[in-house]
Design a protein around this motif. Structure first.
Motif, PDB file in Angstrom:
ATOM      1  N   GLU A 256     -28.494  12.434  44.307  1.00  0.00           N
ATOM      2  CA  GLU A 256     -28.515  10.969  44.287  1.00  0.00           C
ATOM      3  C   GLU A 256     -29.941  10.447  44.448  1.00  0.00           C
ATOM      4  OE1 GLU A 256     -26.546   7.182  46.718  1.00  0.00           O
ATOM      5  OE2 GLU A 256     -25.886   9.241  47.123  1.00  0.00           O
ATOM      6  N   ARG A 257     -30.694  11.065  45.352  1.00  0.00           N
ATOM      7  CA  ARG A 257     -32.101  10.656  45.519  1.00  0.00           C
ATOM      8  C   ARG A 257     -32.875  10.891  44.234  1.00  0.00           C
ATOM      9  NH1 ARG A 257     -31.405  13.105  50.641  1.00  0.00           N
ATOM     10  NH2 ARG A 257     -32.319  15.047  49.856  1.00  0.00           N
ATOM     11  N   ALA A 258     -32.633  12.037  43.608  1.00  0.00           N
ATOM     12  CA  ALA A 258     -33.358  12.376  42.381  1.00  0.00           C
ATOM     13  C   ALA A 258     -33.061  11.388  41.259  1.00  0.00           C
ATOM     14  CB  ALA A 258     -33.010  13.795  41.941  1.00  0.00           C
ATOM     15  N   GLY A 259     -31.878  10.791  41.271  1.00  0.00           N
ATOM     16  CA  GLY A 259     -31.518   9.843  40.233  1.00  0.00           C
ATOM     17  C   GLY A 259     -32.128   8.471  40.408  1.00  0.00           C
TER      18      GLY A 259
ATOM     19  N   LEU B  41     -34.348  24.113  35.965  1.00  0.00           N
ATOM     20  CA  LEU B  41     -34.662  23.515  34.669  1.00  0.00           C
ATOM     21  C   LEU B  41     -33.913  24.237  33.554  1.00  0.00           C
ATOM     22  CD1 LEU B  41     -36.510  21.500  33.067  1.00  0.00           C
ATOM     23  CD2 LEU B  41     -38.135  23.394  32.857  1.00  0.00           C
ATOM     24  N   ALA B  42     -33.878  25.560  33.630  1.00  0.00           N
ATOM     25  CA  ALA B  42     -33.172  26.346  32.615  1.00  0.00           C
ATOM     26  C   ALA B  42     -31.669  26.086  32.676  1.00  0.00           C
ATOM     27  CB  ALA B  42     -33.457  27.835  32.818  1.00  0.00           C
ATOM     28  N   ILE B  43     -31.119  26.030  33.871  1.00  0.00           N
ATOM     29  CA  ILE B  43     -29.681  25.774  34.017  1.00  0.00           C
ATOM     30  C   ILE B  43     -29.331  24.404  33.458  1.00  0.00           C
ATOM     31  CG2 ILE B  43     -27.853  25.388  35.715  1.00  0.00           C
ATOM     32  CD1 ILE B  43     -29.261  27.526  37.455  1.00  0.00           C
ATOM     33  N   ASP B  44     -30.153  23.407  33.754  1.00  0.00           N
ATOM     34  CA  ASP B  44     -29.901  22.059  33.250  1.00  0.00           C
ATOM     35  C   ASP B  44     -29.930  22.029  31.725  1.00  0.00           C
ATOM     36  OD1 ASP B  44     -29.848  19.001  33.732  1.00  0.00           O
ATOM     37  OD2 ASP B  44     -31.586  19.264  32.433  1.00  0.00           O
ATOM     38  N   ALA B  45     -30.856  22.784  31.142  1.00  0.00           N
ATOM     39  CA  ALA B  45     -30.969  22.799  29.682  1.00  0.00           C
ATOM     40  C   ALA B  45     -29.807  23.534  29.023  1.00  0.00           C
ATOM     41  CB  ALA B  45     -32.295  23.439  29.274  1.00  0.00           C
ATOM     42  N   MET B  46     -29.285  24.569  29.681  1.00  0.00           N
ATOM     43  CA  MET B  46     -28.294  25.431  29.045  1.00  0.00           C
ATOM     44  C   MET B  46     -26.857  24.979  29.259  1.00  0.00           C
ATOM     45  SD  MET B  46     -29.860  29.215  29.754  1.00  0.00           S
ATOM     46  CE  MET B  46     -29.773  28.985  31.528  1.00  0.00           C
TER      47      MET B  46
ATOM     48  N   VAL C 183     -27.553  18.655  35.271  1.00  0.00           N
ATOM     49  CA  VAL C 183     -27.895  18.963  36.659  1.00  0.00           C
ATOM     50  C   VAL C 183     -29.011  18.038  37.126  1.00  0.00           C
ATOM     51  CG1 VAL C 183     -28.724  20.752  38.233  1.00  0.00           C
ATOM     52  CG2 VAL C 183     -27.204  21.368  36.346  1.00  0.00           C
ATOM     53  N   LEU C 184     -29.968  17.794  36.261  1.00  0.00           N
ATOM     54  CA  LEU C 184     -31.087  16.908  36.556  1.00  0.00           C
ATOM     55  C   LEU C 184     -30.790  15.505  36.039  1.00  0.00           C
ATOM     56  CD1 LEU C 184     -33.936  19.354  35.456  1.00  0.00           C
ATOM     57  CD2 LEU C 184     -33.369  18.722  37.812  1.00  0.00           C
ATOM     58  N   PRO C 185     -31.461  14.491  36.578  1.00  0.00           N
ATOM     59  CA  PRO C 185     -31.282  13.131  36.042  1.00  0.00           C
ATOM     60  C   PRO C 185     -31.709  13.080  34.579  1.00  0.00           C
ATOM     61  CG  PRO C 185     -32.470  13.100  38.133  1.00  0.00           C
ATOM     62  CD  PRO C 185     -32.389  14.533  37.720  1.00  0.00           C
ATOM     63  N   GLU C 186     -31.230  12.085  33.870  1.00  0.00           N
ATOM     64  CA  GLU C 186     -31.606  11.929  32.467  1.00  0.00           C
ATOM     65  C   GLU C 186     -33.121  11.773  32.355  1.00  0.00           C
ATOM     66  OE1 GLU C 186     -30.611   8.973  28.684  1.00  0.00           O
ATOM     67  OE2 GLU C 186     -29.388   8.914  30.518  1.00  0.00           O
ATOM     68  N   HIS C 187     -33.719  12.513  31.412  1.00  0.00           N
ATOM     69  CA  HIS C 187     -35.177  12.497  31.276  1.00  0.00           C
ATOM     70  C   HIS C 187     -35.550  12.877  29.853  1.00  0.00           C
ATOM     71  CE1 HIS C 187     -34.005  16.632  32.263  1.00  0.00           C
ATOM     72  NE2 HIS C 187     -35.059  17.020  31.575  1.00  0.00           N
TER      73      HIS C 187
END
Length: 764
Positions: free
Chosen positions: A227-230, A242-247, A252-256
């Motif tokens: 939530e903080r990251a968003g 980063l790899a998990i978010d991409a695959m 996993v990560l906020p929209e970017h």
């Protein structure tokens, strides 16, 4: 973001062109104005290489292109990418992701660089920049698991009674820490705890019940971090996440739309680790233990029997790479796959409002079922993946490599599978729809970015005539003899797999034999090693390679000494001549020596042979924690420190305590390294130069990292001594030397010892 004074002869000293960077009609100040404010705010001096890099990052973001920037120590690359990244984040009202390989750099960014930068730019931007750190779920304490009945963890990994007792004490510390922590971040628990203790209080993303179903969802540490990251402008994470978010199919990560990959030389290895799977008796026994609670015992017994067969087979087999699938192993894996699928079928449905048949008000039952599904998925999918790894008709058709790691005192034998390349996956999942900034002190190997670009899955760089920052980019070689030839461009997608990692319980299971499973790392091409084209029909974004140099005058501050007179290193330990050379160099330097060895065995042998002989304090990695050893080394100029791989990249000791770096041999991968040797053979099978593409590139990267330990501050001087004569005599020597900083080079031991003696007698 170290504050290194400007030097007039620094490479890349061109100032920003007024025409290029004139302030346009825009609400936000231009990048050059923000950079000046940032540098002034942290008390530093603007450096030409830093300015050039900031310009390149700005151009890449504005033009929706990628850029790879080699920036030497002292360039101030953190500011150079953070300033344009922050400006874009605020202008576009979207987060920018900064990914690192090490915890140390993450902490530097979050604890030092970003707070100082945010304060410096607060008056120049609409709001003070905000930032947060985000890690994988396993790194956060699970509040629900602290109190709930949960399936037993892998207790049978602990064989030593003393280790069990130590783990028990760690468990108690975690429970006490849980009462006071505000973040639940494992890295804030000091001193740290072992993996066995931590796993009892953490869950993976696949095991997690989800914030809506979990009774502790509203106060979940991992969800709070997300939530903080968003809500921030910059999200700091690691290469694995980063790899998990991409695959994965879920975010996993906020929209970017912009990613900065710092320590980019580590990206391929970290991503490979993420998509490497393993099978062992523990993997199967864990699944049996978890599923036994929720299905008929007879079905679970089939899986247990298959696991016992696997245990017997792996314990008797010799370790090493498997080029062919032995019939007995194929049968065993097929039985294991079918038994796991039978358990999955018996488990029933996974989804909907009732998780796996457990009511929403029964989180304990839901937790047990999800843990069972996760463990069964791991067994089933890994067995399928290993079986399918041998499906190619020839070496060229192979997409993955399988090998057996022998048992140790701490764990049983492991059967592992990994992709030969992650380049296609990175190209499709990371580079396709984002602007990516890749940076490190070591990217231009052999004087070109080609080697790293192939590993990342990038095509040829943009022609220099179209590159607005091409003045600093090494020339792209054409038909270079030491680079892999263009390989077979045929599209491998027909052989199965999409380049994505398996997603476990999300994937379609219409066939338990694995035809519906995506193999992790299965690539449409092996571009990262053979240099083939895309093959996907998608238009690639352009990319540029840029070397902004270093503020250090390497030729005046350092000497590269190659001990050409020594014999070539052998397999029987360090020759006597090497020990004599090390002793003489240390005596001349008055201590002040970092010894980087290709193996721990060599480091310990040198320590044992020289500890009494040199008459100076000599520390060896393993004597204590690495951080304490480095601290002790830095505090006493007479002390020497010997060690292996983690010291090649992890030591930052400016000042008089480090004047001599000794490297015992060129750090080629071990001949029996299963992944490196398989990749080398695969490149050769496709018509490329496997040795140069894999072994020499690996060695060049480590050599560059190791020699980079010498000059860490503006006033540092010293010698890098490479004892391996092949760096002067072998046909590939030029490629390796071109990967190193431009030190003054000699093979004369007399000159080197005289230079070291002068350093010890010159007042600081």
């Amino acid at each position: 973001m170290d504050d290194v004074p400007d030097t007039s002869d620094t490479p890349g000293e061109e100032a920003f062109d007024e025409e290029d960077l004139s302030a346009e009609e825009e609400d936000l100040p231009p990048v050059e104005e923000l950079l000046r404010a940032a540098v002034a705010g942290v008390g530093g001096a603007e450096r030409p290489g830093q300015v050039t890099m900031a310009k390149a990052v700005r151009n890449a973001i504005e033009n929706d292109e990628h850029v790879a920037v080699q920036a030497g120590t002292g360039t101030g690359k953190s500011l150079a990418y953070l300033v344009p990244a922050l400006r874009h984040a605020i202008e576009s009202d979207s987060a920018v992701v900064v990914s690192t390989a090490t915890i140390a750099l993450q902490r530097q960014l979050v604890d030092r660089d970003l707070p100082r930068l945010s304060g410096s730019l607060a008056d120049h931007l609409p709001h003070e920049p905000q930032f947060a750190i985000l890690k994988g779920r396993r790194n956060y304490l699970c509040r629900y698991k602290l109190t709930a009945a949960w399936p037993d963890e892998e207790q049978d990994q602990l064989f030593d009674a003393r280790e069990v007792s130590a783990t028990g004490r760690m468990v108690q510390r975690i429970q006490e820490w849980a009462e006071e922590t505000e973040t639940g971040d494992r890295d804030e628990l000091v001193p740290g705890v072992n993996e066995q203790a931590w796993r009892q209080f953490s869950v993976s993303a696949k095991e997690c019940l989800g914030a809506q179903r979990c009774p502790s969802g509203p106060e979940c540490f991992a969800e709070q971090a997300r939530e903080r990251a968003g809500q921030v402008d910059v999200v700091v994470t690691n290469h694995a996440l980063l790899a998990i978010d991409a695959m994965e199919e879920f975010a996993v990560l906020p929209e970017h739309d912009v990613v900065v990959v710092d320590e980019a030389h580590e990206l391929v290895d970290r991503v490979t680790s993420v998509v490497t799977d393993e099978l062992s008796e523990i993997t199967v026994s864990t699944a049996v233990r978890r599923v036994g609670r929720v299905i008929e015992q007879g079905v679970a017994d089939r899986l247990q029997e298959a696991g016992e067969d696997l245990k017997a087979l792996l314990s008797a087999a010799p370790p090493g790479r498997l080029d062919q699938l032995p019939q007995v192993l194929g049968v065993t894996l097929s039985v294991l796959r079918d038994a796991a699928f039978a358990c999955l079928t018996a488990m029933g449905s996974r989804g909907g409002d009732m998780w796996g048949g457990s009511k929403k008000d029964d989180p304990e039952g839901a937790g047990q079922r999800k843990a069972a599904f996760t463990a069964l998925d791991e067994v089933h999918d890994t067995a399928v993946r290993i079986l399918e790894a041998f499906g190619g008709d020839s070496e060229v058709d192979r997409a993955e490599v399988v090998w057996l790691e022998g048992a140790t005192d701490r764990r049983p034998a492991l059967l592992k599978v990994a992709p030969l390349s992650v380049g296609g996956m990175l190209r499709d999942k990371l580079f396709a729809d984002r602007t990516v900034i890749l940076t490190s002190a070591t990217l231009a190997l052999g004087g070109t970015f080609d080697g790293m670009a192939r590993q990342w899955g990038l095509g040829p760089a943009r022609p220099s005539g179209d590159d607005p920052t091409s003045a600093q980019r090494p020339a792209e070689p054409t038909n270079a003899p030491d680079t892999p030839k263009t390989g077979d461009p045929r599209d491998q997608e027909a052989r199965g797999g999409t380049g994505t990692a398996k997603t476990g319980n999300q994937r379609d299971r219409d066939s338990h034999s694995g035809t519906g499973a995506a193999k992790a790392g299965d690539q449409r091409d092996q571009e990262s090693h053979s240099g083939t084209g895309d093959g996907s029909g998608q238009k690639r974004k352009a990319w540029t390679g840029l070397d902004v140099g270093s503020p250090f005058d390497h030729a005046r501050s350092g000497i590269l000494y190659i001990a050409k007179h020594l014999p070539q290193p052998g397999r029987d330990g360090l020759p006597k001549e090497y020990l004599d050379e090390i002793a003489e160099l240390i005596e001349a330097a008055g201590g002040r020596t970092l010894g980087l060895f290709s193996s721990m065995r060599a480091a310990k042998a040198a320590t044992e042979a020289l500890r009494e002989r040199i008459g100076m304090p000599l520390l060896c990695q393993g004597d204590d924690s690495t951080s304490l050893l480095v601290k002790q080394f830095a505090e006493d100029p007479a002390t020497c420190l010997f060690g292996t791989l983690s010291l090649w990249q992890g030591v930052d000791v400016p000042g008089p305590s480090l004047s001599l770096v000794i490297i015992d041999r060129i750090p080629f991968p071990r001949p029996d390294d299963p992944l490196a040797s398989a990749r080398q053979r695969h490149v050769a099978a496709r018509g490329g130069n496997g040795f140069m593409a894999v072994a020499a590139t690996h060695a060049a990267l480590l050599l560059a990292q190791g020699t980079g330990r010498l000059l860490r501050g503006q006033d540092d001087k010293g010698v890098v001594a490479v004892l391996d004569p092949r760096l002067a005599t072998a046909r590939y020597a030029g490629f390796l030397r071109d990967s190193l900083p431009p030190f003054w080079t000699t093979t004369d031991p007399t000159k080197v010892r005289a230079a070291l003696r002068r350093l010890t007698t010159t007042p600081a």
